[in-house]
Design a protein around this motif. Structure first.
Motif, PDB file in Angstrom:
ATOM      1  N   PRO A  50       0.824  -1.217   0.000  1.00  0.00           N
ATOM      2  CA  PRO A  50       0.000   0.000   0.000  1.00  0.00           C
ATOM      3  C   PRO A  50       0.858   1.269   0.000  1.00  0.00           C
ATOM      4  O   PRO A  50       0.816   2.075   0.935  1.00  0.00           O
ATOM      5  N   LEU A  51       1.653   1.416  -1.062  1.00  0.00           N
ATOM      6  CA  LEU A  51       2.516   2.584  -1.180  1.00  0.00           C
ATOM      7  C   LEU A  51       1.783   3.701  -1.907  1.00  0.00           C
ATOM      8  O   LEU A  51       0.775   3.467  -2.593  1.00  0.00           O
ATOM      9  N   PRO A  52       2.258   4.952  -1.764  1.00  0.00           N
ATOM     10  CA  PRO A  52       1.666   6.037  -2.546  1.00  0.00           C
ATOM     11  C   PRO A  52       1.764   5.736  -4.047  1.00  0.00           C
ATOM     12  O   PRO A  52       2.680   5.066  -4.519  1.00  0.00           O
ATOM     13  N   GLU A  53       0.811   6.252  -4.793  1.00  0.00           N
ATOM     14  CA  GLU A  53       0.716   5.925  -6.224  1.00  0.00           C
ATOM     15  C   GLU A  53       1.972   6.355  -6.976  1.00  0.00           C
ATOM     16  O   GLU A  53       2.442   5.641  -7.875  1.00  0.00           O
ATOM     17  N   ARG A  54       2.539   7.490  -6.615  1.00  0.00           N
ATOM     18  CA  ARG A  54       3.716   7.993  -7.329  1.00  0.00           C
ATOM     19  C   ARG A  54       4.914   7.049  -7.157  1.00  0.00           C
ATOM     20  O   ARG A  54       5.652   6.783  -8.126  1.00  0.00           O
ATOM     21  N   ILE A  55       5.094   6.512  -5.937  1.00  0.00           N
ATOM     22  CA  ILE A  55       6.197   5.599  -5.691  1.00  0.00           C
ATOM     23  C   ILE A  55       6.007   4.314  -6.502  1.00  0.00           C
ATOM     24  O   ILE A  55       6.955   3.762  -7.071  1.00  0.00           O
ATOM     25  N   ILE A 115       6.878   5.017 -10.142  1.00  0.00           N
ATOM     26  CA  ILE A 115       8.334   5.136 -10.335  1.00  0.00           C
ATOM     27  C   ILE A 115       8.998   3.760 -10.293  1.00  0.00           C
ATOM     28  O   ILE A 115       9.849   3.431 -11.128  1.00  0.00           O
ATOM     29  N   ALA A 116       8.591   2.921  -9.312  1.00  0.00           N
ATOM     30  CA  ALA A 116       9.176   1.583  -9.206  1.00  0.00           C
ATOM     31  C   ALA A 116       8.861   0.739 -10.436  1.00  0.00           C
ATOM     32  O   ALA A 116       9.730   0.044 -10.973  1.00  0.00           O
ATOM     33  N   ALA A 117       7.598   0.809 -10.903  1.00  0.00           N
ATOM     34  CA  ALA A 117       7.224   0.051 -12.100  1.00  0.00           C
ATOM     35  C   ALA A 117       7.989   0.541 -13.324  1.00  0.00           C
ATOM     36  O   ALA A 117       8.411  -0.254 -14.173  1.00  0.00           O
ATOM     37  N   GLY A 118       8.191   1.859 -13.414  1.00  0.00           N
ATOM     38  CA  GLY A 118       8.940   2.399 -14.546  1.00  0.00           C
ATOM     39  C   GLY A 118      10.392   1.952 -14.537  1.00  0.00           C
ATOM     40  O   GLY A 118      10.955   1.607 -15.592  1.00  0.00           O
ATOM     41  N   ILE A 119      11.008   1.945 -13.362  1.00  0.00           N
ATOM     42  CA  ILE A 119      12.404   1.500 -13.266  1.00  0.00           C
ATOM     43  C   ILE A 119      12.531   0.027 -13.668  1.00  0.00           C
ATOM     44  O   ILE A 119      13.435  -0.350 -14.425  1.00  0.00           O
TER      45      ILE A 119
END
Length: 362
Positions: free
Chosen positions: A89-94, A97-101
């Motif tokens: 349950p992380l913030p959407e922005r994090i 970013i993780a999925a993009g990396i």
């Protein structure tokens, strides 16, 4: 997150920590499960793939299996890491970013694997398909073009994934390619002609060719020009476009044997059949002349002051042609002298008639 913890009472913080501990435990379990899956997949590829590759004669599939097996493990582990982070349950922005990396890492791995497979195939089949000379010149360029193509493709896929407009990039590449093509049209023409020479192969390195009035041995076939070592030990650098548009005589094709010709004139008072016999006998006695095909002599035409004959002979290598011609010519001079066959000088008969009608009267 810190502000949320600040407003939580001690009694409310215990369930919060338990919830995060449970989610982290599940995520760690997902990562461990995907790691075990990657190890299992590696073993399956090692056993099953090795057995399948054993049925083929070439070892190319073994090399491809070796190239693919390691990155497959990394891709599976990245997938497990992606799912583990996504369920937290992380913030959407994090999360984005993780999925993009992870997406960029996967694209980089796939691009690297594709490049290594293409490079392996070029190394294995370059000499077999194109030949050693063409492979030496062409394969580095093809490798660079494949690298550029794979990088551009990976870049376009990555930008498309992050919702960037790639139309402007494609348009810029097209305009840039057009500008480069117009600025370097002569260089591109020579490069295309170089490809044509390498594919058509009208001559190879080491062949002796004749272009217009120049004759020499091919030293190097490049993408822009061909280097020829002339018979006087000078270098000719001819643009490939000029070679493609010129008539080229390859003296080394279809084999290295060379055919020589000696033209000679005998006096009108000599016997042509006897002279032809002497020509053939002299050619056969020369050390560098082949017995098969046998030398032949022909009576070609009637000249102004001589009967013109031609002697044809073969040598094992076209580089021996000048030496064999010298041997035959030196032997012919003595042979004709010993057998009474004269080689006449060009003569001209001038008949002078006195004009008696207009002669002065005494």
């Amino acid at each position: 997150m810190d502000s949320l913890l600040y407003y939580l009472t001690p009694n409310e913080m215990d369930p919060f920590y338990l919830f995060w501990a449970k989610q982290l435990f599940i995520s760690v379990g997902i990562i461990a499960g995907f790691y075990l899956l990657s190890r299992l997949l590696q073993r399956v590829l090692a056993k099953v793939g090795t057995r399948l590759c054993a049925y083929t004669e070439t070892d190319l599939d073994d090399r491809i299996l070796e190239i693919v097996s390691g990155p497959v493990m990394v891709l599976v582990n990245c997938a497990g890491l992606y799912f583990a982070i996504k369920r937290l349950p992380l913030p959407e922005r994090i999360g984005v970013i993780a999925a993009g990396i992870l997406f960029v890492i996967n694209i980089a791995i796939i691009t690297t694997v594709a490049f290594r497979i293409v490079n392996e195939m070029l190394e294995r089949f370059g000499d077999r398909v194109a030949g050693p000379e063409m492979s030496r010149q062409l394969m580095p360029l093809i490798e660079k073009l494949c690298t550029i193509f794979l990088i551009i493709t990976a870049l376009i896929i990555t930008l498309k994934h992050f919702n960037y407009d790639i139309l402007s990039l494609v348009t810029a590449l097209g305009v840039g390619s057009l500008a480069i093509g117009l600025a370097a049209k002569d260089t591109l023409a020579n490069m295309i002609s170089g490809f044509t020479l390498m594919l058509d192969r009208p001559f190879r390195i080491g062949d002796r060719i004749q272009v217009a009035s120049q004759t020499g041995d091919v030293v190097d076939i490049g993408l822009r020009s061909t280097k020829i070592k002339a018979l006087d030990n000078t270098f000719l650098i001819i643009p490939n476009a000029d070679l493609c548009n010129s008539t080229v005589i390859n003296q080394a094709f279809p084999d290295v044997r060379g055919k020589g010709r000696i033209n000679i004139g005998i006096g009108y008072d000599c016997d042509p059949e006897r002279a032809k016999e002497l020509l053939v006998r002299t050619a056969k006695s020369a050390p560098n002349v082949l017995a098969e095909p046998a030398p032949e002599a022909y009576f070609m035409n009637f000249g102004d002051s001589a009967l013109n004959l031609s002697l044809f002979f073969w040598v094992a290598d076209y580089t021996h042609l000048v030496k064999a011609t010298d041997q035959i010519n030196c032997a012919l001079v003595k042979c004709f002298q010993d057998n009474g066959v004269n080689i006449p000088y060009p003569t001209r008969t001038v008949i002078y008639e006195k004009d008696t009608d207009h002669a002065p009267q005494d």
